[in-house]
Design an enzyme around this catalytic site. Structure first.
Site, PDB file in Angstrom:
ATOM      1  N   ASP A  61       0.861  -1.193   0.000  1.00 43.05           N
ATOM      2  CA  ASP A  61       0.000   0.000   0.000  1.00 43.05           C
ATOM      3  C   ASP A  61       0.897   1.242   0.000  1.00 43.05           C
ATOM      4  O   ASP A  61       0.746   2.145   0.811  1.00 43.05           O
ATOM      5  CB  ASP A  61      -0.941  -0.018   1.217  1.00 43.05           C
ATOM      6  N   GLN A 169      -3.056  -5.428   6.143  1.00 44.03           N
ATOM      7  CA  GLN A 169      -2.806  -4.352   7.117  1.00 44.03           C
ATOM      8  C   GLN A 169      -3.593  -4.605   8.411  1.00 44.03           C
ATOM      9  O   GLN A 169      -4.579  -3.914   8.696  1.00 44.03           O
ATOM     10  CB  GLN A 169      -3.215  -2.998   6.526  1.00 44.03           C
ATOM     11  N   ASP A 171      -5.073  -4.365  11.936  1.00 37.55           N
ATOM     12  CA  ASP A 171      -5.174  -3.216  12.851  1.00 37.55           C
ATOM     13  C   ASP A 171      -4.438  -3.504  14.143  1.00 37.55           C
ATOM     14  O   ASP A 171      -4.573  -4.595  14.726  1.00 37.55           O
ATOM     15  CB  ASP A 171      -6.639  -2.930  13.192  1.00 37.55           C
ATOM     16  N   ASP A 201      -1.741   9.216  10.222  1.00 40.73           N
ATOM     17  CA  ASP A 201      -2.621   8.500   9.309  1.00 40.73           C
ATOM     18  C   ASP A 201      -3.876   7.997  10.033  1.00 40.73           C
ATOM     19  O   ASP A 201      -3.788   7.487  11.149  1.00 40.73           O
ATOM     20  CB  ASP A 201      -1.813   7.295   8.760  1.00 40.73           C
ATOM     21  N   GLU A 244      -4.867  13.230   9.734  1.00 37.99           N
ATOM     22  CA  GLU A 244      -5.765  12.857   8.645  1.00 37.99           C
ATOM     23  C   GLU A 244      -7.053  12.363   9.289  1.00 37.99           C
ATOM     24  O   GLU A 244      -7.089  11.275   9.861  1.00 37.99           O
ATOM     25  CB  GLU A 244      -5.160  11.732   7.791  1.00 37.99           C
ATOM     26  N   HIS A 310      -2.397  12.278  -2.192  1.00 41.15           N
ATOM     27  CA  HIS A 310      -1.928  11.025  -2.786  1.00 41.15           C
ATOM     28  C   HIS A 310      -3.044   9.988  -2.910  1.00 41.15           C
ATOM     29  O   HIS A 310      -2.853   8.940  -3.498  1.00 41.15           O
ATOM     30  CB  HIS A 310      -0.781  10.461  -1.946  1.00 41.15           C
ATOM     31  N   ASP A 311      -4.197  10.254  -2.298  1.00 35.44           N
ATOM     32  CA  ASP A 311      -5.326   9.337  -2.382  1.00 35.44           C
ATOM     33  C   ASP A 311      -6.312   9.835  -3.437  1.00 35.44           C
ATOM     34  O   ASP A 311      -6.058  10.817  -4.118  1.00 35.44           O
ATOM     35  CB  ASP A 311      -6.021   9.242  -1.020  1.00 35.44           C
TER      36      ASP A 311
HETATM   37  C1  GLC Z   1      -4.654   6.710   4.697  1.00 32.01           C
HETATM   38  C2  GLC Z   1      -3.667   7.031   3.606  1.00 32.01           C
HETATM   39  C3  GLC Z   1      -3.812   6.041   2.499  1.00 32.01           C
HETATM   40  C4  GLC Z   1      -3.569   4.654   3.043  1.00 32.01           C
HETATM   41  C5  GLC Z   1      -4.454   4.374   4.244  1.00 32.01           C
HETATM   42  C6  GLC Z   1      -4.009   3.154   4.969  1.00 32.01           C
HETATM   43  O1  GLC Z   1      -5.956   6.862   4.284  1.00 32.01           O
HETATM   44  O2  GLC Z   1      -3.829   8.349   3.179  1.00 32.01           O
HETATM   45  O3  GLC Z   1      -2.930   6.306   1.447  1.00 32.01           O
HETATM   46  O4  GLC Z   1      -3.835   3.692   2.057  1.00 32.01           O
HETATM   47  O5  GLC Z   1      -4.432   5.424   5.181  1.00 32.01           O
HETATM   48  O6  GLC Z   1      -2.842   3.407   5.702  1.00 32.01           O
END
Ligand code: GLC
Length: 555
Positions: A61, A169, A171, A201, A244, A310-311
Site C-alpha cells: 500500500d 494491514q 489493525d 494516518d 488525517e 496522494h489518495d
Molecule cells: C490513509 C492514507 C492512504 C492509506 C491508508 C491506509 O488513508 O492516506 O494512502 O492507504 O491510510 O494506511
C-alpha cells in the site's frame, strides 16, 4: 504548552521519496536524490516537507504497510541518509514532517508474525482477534470495491483478525497501553532524528474502539490524542501533529481539543470537497457554509488545506447530487472514479489543463483559512496514468526534464512508468522547461507562494465572508493586528461584475490595493467597491492605502 506556531504560516509540500529523484539508477527514488532537490523546494518557497512513509515495508500500500517503524526501507537509503536529509532541510530553513502510520502494521511486521503464531505471545494482544466470524465483518471497509471484508481468517492463529484497510494491514489494538507506549516511542525516535512532527494516518480509526462486538457507535478514545500531543511537546516543544481525519464539522473540536490540547492541525476534508463542488458547479454556497462550519474555536488550531493528495479525491461528504455534479465535470468515466466515492485523477487533467482554472484553484487554496499543502508534481501541472491500478495513477515519477525517464532516473525501468503520452508527457510537462519560461505555471506558483508568505493575516487572522450577491464569487476578508486583506474569486466561466463593501465599518480606508497588479480599487461615495472579474478571475487586495501596504510587507 505551545512554544512556536510556525505551522500557522507554513507552506507544506508533500512528496514520497520513492517518486521524487533517483540518485543511484535503480529506478526508485532515494534520500540522496531528494537531497539534490532541496534547493529546488526551497526556491519554490516551501517551508516544510511532508514525507510519505519511507520505513521498511513490503510496499503493498505504497508504504502504508510498515514492517519496521525504526528504519528506512533499504530501497530509499539508510538512517544515515535520512539524518543527512533532515540536516540539509534544516540548513535551508525547511522543517520535515513524516507520516505516522500506527492504526495498523504490515502483516509481515514481526509483531504480527509473533502474534499469530503463538497465542501466548506478548504481541497477541497487540492486534484484534475473534474466534468466530464477527457479525460486522462485511461492514466498514475503507476501500469498497477492492476490499471485501474487515475481518480475515488466519490459518496460523486460527482466528479472524480485524483490518480496517486491506487484509495485509492488520489493525493494531490501539487501546492496549503497550501499543500506546510503542507509538510514543516511535514518535520519540523520529523527533530525535530531526523531524518537526507527524502527519498522522487514519486518526479516527486509531482512536476508535475495535473488536468483534463493537456496535454502530464505537467509543472514541480522545484522551489518546492528548497523550500523543503532550508527549511530543515534552520532547520538543515546537513539534506538531497534522491529523488525517475526514470527519463531520460537528466533531472538529473534539480532535483539535476544546482548549488546544489535542491535534494542532487537521486536513480540512469538508472544505476540500465543497471547493471541488464550487469548481464544478460555479456555486460557492456550500463552500461558504463549509467555511463557517469549520471555523476553529481558538487561534492555535489550524487547518491543512489541499487540492489533491496522494489518495482519491474523496467526495463522500457531498450529497449524491453534488457528487454527481463533480463526477460529471471532473471524472465522468468510470475508470477515473474510485471506491464508489471519489476521483483518482490529478488536478491538471481534472481541470482539463485550463490554466485559468488551475490558477483559480491554487489562488483559492492559498487564501482560505489554513496552511496550504502542495502535492509534488502539481506545481508543474503533472498528469496521471489511468492504466495504473487504483491510486497509483497519480504517484508516477516526478518530471524534471525532457531527458529519458523525465530526468528522474537513469534506469531502463522505473518503479512506476513515467508519463510519456496523453499531452502530459514529460517531454512537454517538466521542471526544466517551466523554469525557463517566465509565464509557466511553475513560475506563477512560485510568485503566488511568495505573496502568500507576505500575507500572514491569512494564517493568523480572523476571516469573514464578504457579502457578494453573485453565488459564483467568493469574497473573503482577514483582519489581524490592524491589517486587513481581501480576496475575490470568480468560479464562473464567464466574467462577473461585483459590488461589495470591503468591511463592516464605514469610514475605513476606501482603497483596496491590488497585491498582484496595479489594478487597485477605490470605493464609491457610498463606500462600495465595483470590480469586474474575468472568467475564473481572482484578486488579492490589501485594505487601506499603499503606504500601509508597503509598511506591512516590510515588517
Ligand atoms: C490513509 C492514507 C492512504 C492509506 C491508508 C491506509 O488513508 O492516506 O494512502 O492507504 O491510510 O494506511
Amino acid at each position: 504548552m505551545i512554544t512556536d506556531l510556525w505551522y500557522k504560516n507554513a507552506i507544506l509540500y508533500c512528496l514520497s521519496v520513492e517518486s521524487f529523484m533517483d540518485s543511484d539508477g535503480d529506478g526508485v527514488g532515494d534520500f540522496r536524490g531528494l537531497m539534490r532537490r532541496l534547493d529546488y523546494l526551497h526556491g519554490l518557497g516551501v517551508t516544510a516537507i511532508w514525507l510519505m512513509p519511507f520505513q521498511t515495508s513490503p510496499g503493498r500500500d505504497d508504504g502504508y504497510d510498515v514492517s519496521d517503524y525504526y528504519s528506512v526501507d533499504p530501497r530509499y537509503g539508510t538512517l544515515g541518509d535520512f539524518v543527512e536529509f533532515t540536516q540539509g532541510a534544516k540548513q535551508r530553513g525547511m522543517r520535515v514532517l513524516i507520516d505516522l502510520v500506527v492504526n495498523h502494521t504490515s502483516n509481515e511486521h514481526p509483531w504480527f508474525k509473533a502474534a499469530r503464531s503463538d497465542p501466548k505471545s506478548p504481541y497477541r494482544d497487540w492486534y484484534v482477534w475473534s474466534k468466530a466470524k464477527p457479525a460486522n465483518a462485511d461492514q466498514g471497509m475503507v476501500f469498497p470495491g477492492v476490499q471485501t471484508t474487515t475481518w480475515t481468517w488466519d490459518d496460523v492463529a486460527e482466528a479472524y483478525y480485524f483490518h480496517r484497510f486491506y487484509e495485509f494491514q492488520p489493525d493494531l489494538n490501539t487501546a492496549n497501553p503497550r501499543v500506546q507506549a510503542e507509538i510514543l516511542k516511535i514518535m520519540g525516535f523520529w523527533i530525535q532524528l530531526g523531524v518537526s512532527g507527524f502527519r498522522m494516518d487514519a486518526v479516527p480509526f486509531v482512536i476508535s474502539e475495535k473488536g468483534a462486538k463493537v456496535g454502530k457507535k464505537p467509543v472514541e478514545h480522545f484522551d489518546m490524542l492528548r497523550s500523543f500531543r503532550e508527549f511530543l511537546q515534552w520532547r520538543k516543544g515546537d513539534s506538531i501533529i497534522l491529523a488525517e481525519a475526514n470527519i463531520l464539522p460537528k466533531d472538529d473540536m473534539k480532535y483539535f481539543g476544546a482548549d488546544g490540547d489535542r491535534m494542532q492541525m487537521m486536513f480540512n476534508f469538508q472544505v476540500n470537497q465543497n471547493l471541488f463542488y464550487a469548481l464544478a458547479s460555479s456555486d460557492t454556497g456550500p463552500l461558504r457554509t463549509a467555511l463557517k462550519q469549520t471555523r476553529p474555536d481558538y487561534d492555535t488550531a489550524q487547518w491543512g488545506l489541499f487540492l489533491r493528495n496522494h489518495d482519491e479525491l474523496d467526495l463522500g461528504r457531498l450529497t449524491a447530487g453534488q457528487r454527481q455534479t463533480v463526477f460529471d465535470a471532473f471524472g465522468p468515466d468510470k475508470s477515473m472514479q474510485l471506491y464508489d466515492r471519489g476521483i483518482r485523477r490529478r488536478l491538471a487533467p481534472m481541470l482539463k489543463g485550463d490554466r485559468r482554472m488551475l490558477e483559480l484553484a491554487y489562488s483559492v487554496m492559498f487564501t482560505l483559512p489554513g496552511t496550504p499543502v502542495i502535492r509534488y508534481g502539481d506545481e508543474i501541472a503533472m498528469g496521471d496514468d489511468l492504466a495504473l491500478p487504483e491510486r497509483n495513477c497519480a504517484r508516477t515519477p516526478m518530471q524534471w526534464s525532457d531527458e529519458p525517464q523525465a530526468g528522474f532516473s537513469t534506469a531502463k525501468k522505473t518503479f512506476l512508468p513515467v508519463i510519456s503520452d496523453s499531452g502530459y508527457d514529460y517531454a512537454h510537462v517538466n521542471v526544466a522547461e517551466q523554469r525557463r519560461d517566465p509565464n509557466s505555471f511553475l513560475n506563477w506558483l512560485e510568485r503566488i507562494i511568495r505573496m502568500r508568505q507576505e500575507v500572514p493575516e491569512i494564517g493568523w487572522g480572523e476571516f469573514r465572508i464578504i457579502d457578494i450577491r453573485d453565488a459564483a464569487v467568493l469574497g473573503l476578508r482577514y483582519d489581524w493586528r490592524n491589517n486587513a486583506v481581501l480576496f475575490l474569486h470568480n468560479f464562473h466561466a464567464e466574467g462577473s461584475a461585483v459590488s461589495f463593501r470591503s468591511g463592516p465599518r464605514r469610514g475605513e480606508p476606501g482603497k483596496l490595493v491590488n497585491l498582484l497588479s496595479d489594478d487597485h480599487s477605490e470605493a464609491d461615495g457610498d463606500g462600495r467597491h465595483h470590480v469586474t472579474l474575468e472568467p475564473y478571475g481572482y484578486r488579492w487586495y490589501r485594505v487601506g492605502g499603499l503606504d500601509d501596504a508597503v509598511r506591512r510587507t516590510e515588517m
